[in-house]
Design a protein around this motif. Structure first.
Motif, short mmCIF file in Angstrom:
data_model
loop_
_atom_site.label_atom_id
_atom_site.label_comp_id
_atom_site.label_asym_id
_atom_site.label_seq_id
_atom_site.Cartn_x
_atom_site.Cartn_y
_atom_site.Cartn_z
N LEU A 1 0.83 -1.21 0.00
CA LEU A 1 0.00 0.00 0.00
C LEU A 1 0.87 1.26 0.00
O LEU A 1 0.59 2.21 -0.75
N ALA A 2 1.91 1.26 0.81
CA ALA A 2 2.80 2.42 0.86
C ALA A 2 3.49 2.64 -0.49
O ALA A 2 3.59 3.78 -0.97
N ALA A 3 3.94 1.56 -1.13
CA ALA A 3 4.59 1.69 -2.43
C ALA A 3 3.63 2.22 -3.48
O ALA A 3 3.98 3.09 -4.29
N GLN A 4 2.40 1.73 -3.47
CA GLN A 4 1.41 2.22 -4.41
C GLN A 4 1.13 3.70 -4.17
O GLN A 4 1.01 4.49 -5.13
N ALA A 5 1.02 4.10 -2.92
CA ALA A 5 0.75 5.50 -2.60
C ALA A 5 1.90 6.41 -3.03
O ALA A 5 1.67 7.51 -3.53
N VAL A 6 3.13 5.94 -2.86
CA VAL A 6 4.29 6.73 -3.29
C VAL A 6 4.29 6.91 -4.81
O VAL A 6 4.48 8.02 -5.31
N ILE A 7 4.05 5.84 -5.53
CA ILE A 7 4.02 5.92 -6.99
C ILE A 7 2.92 6.87 -7.46
O ILE A 7 3.13 7.72 -8.32
N ILE A 8 1.74 6.74 -6.87
CA ILE A 8 0.63 7.63 -7.24
C ILE A 8 0.99 9.08 -6.91
O ILE A 8 0.71 9.99 -7.71
N ALA B 1 -3.45 9.81 -4.06
CA ALA B 1 -2.84 8.88 -3.10
C ALA B 1 -3.76 8.59 -1.93
O ALA B 1 -3.59 7.60 -1.22
N ASN B 2 -4.78 9.43 -1.74
CA ASN B 2 -5.73 9.17 -0.66
C ASN B 2 -6.63 7.98 -0.95
O ASN B 2 -7.31 7.49 -0.04
N ILE B 3 -6.63 7.50 -2.17
CA ILE B 3 -7.32 6.23 -2.46
C ILE B 3 -6.69 5.14 -1.60
O ILE B 3 -7.39 4.33 -0.98
N ILE B 4 -5.38 5.14 -1.56
CA ILE B 4 -4.66 4.13 -0.78
C ILE B 4 -4.90 4.33 0.71
O ILE B 4 -5.08 3.37 1.46
N ARG C 1 4.53 6.76 3.08
CA ARG C 1 4.24 7.50 1.85
C ARG C 1 4.81 8.91 1.90
O ARG C 1 5.45 9.37 0.95
N LEU C 2 4.59 9.61 2.99
CA LEU C 2 5.09 10.98 3.13
C LEU C 2 6.60 11.04 3.03
O LEU C 2 7.17 11.87 2.31
N THR C 3 7.25 10.16 3.76
CA THR C 3 8.72 10.17 3.80
C THR C 3 9.31 9.84 2.44
O THR C 3 10.18 10.57 1.94
#
Length: 174
Positions: free
Chosen positions: A13-20, A42-45, A65-67
């Motif tokens: 989930l974190a990886a997907q949010a970073v990519i998005i 990224a809020n979808i994730i 995701r933020l970092t």
């Protein structure tokens, strides 16, 4: 869900949010009348994490995701704006979700998160500018936040009901 499965799920989930986040950062703002406004894809994730993980694990997804998004494609000021918005958004989403599914849907939770994200960013902007007049931009951003929150909520709801593993994880959570 075993501990290893949970850790892998958090990482995915974190990886997907970073990519998005990185893809969305590369796209110019679709709102000509509101400079700097983004959709917040990224809020979808974050919504999916909120409905399939514990609050502690959802916080981990948002923190990662933020970092990583700041390290890979941002700077200190973008991190400050993103972090303040994301933290306030997460707290708002958690608080609104506590009302229960009979009172508010995932779409409502997403809209609350979008508005709180805007509030968080504008609070940091007013702190940096040393004036409260920056908050006059809040109605414009709130309107966009409501629209994007509805869209994000619809997408997250669709994924949570139609992706087999997410349905399973949501069932485990409830």
């Amino acid at each position: 869900m075993t501990k290893n499965q949970r850790l892998v799920y958090i990482a995915l989930l974190a990886a997907q949010a970073v990519i998005i986040s990185l893809i969305e950062r590369a796209i110019p703002s679709p709102f000509a009348f509101a400079p700097g406004a983004k959709l917040g894809l990224a809020n979808i994730i974050t919504c999916m994490a909120l409905y399939t993980l514990s609050v502690k694990d959802t916080t981990k997804v948002v923190a990662i995701r933020l970092t990583l998004a700041a390290l890979l494609g941002g700077n200190l000021s973008s991190f400050m704006y993103s972090a303040s918005g994301a933290i306030l958004s997460l707290f708002g989403m958690i608080a609104v979700k506590q009302l229960g599914p009979s009172r508010i849907s995932l779409i409502g939770v997403s809209v609350a998160g979008a508005i709180m994200h805007n509030v968080g960013q504008l609070l940091v902007a007013s702190w940096i500018a040393q004036t409260w007049t920056v908050l006059l931009y809040l109605p414009v951003l709130s309107f966009i936040g409501v629209l994007s929150g509805i869209a994000i909520g619809i997408m997250a709801n669709y994924l949570l009901t139609h992706v087999e593993k997410l349905v399973y994880y949501r069932y485990l959570r409830e």
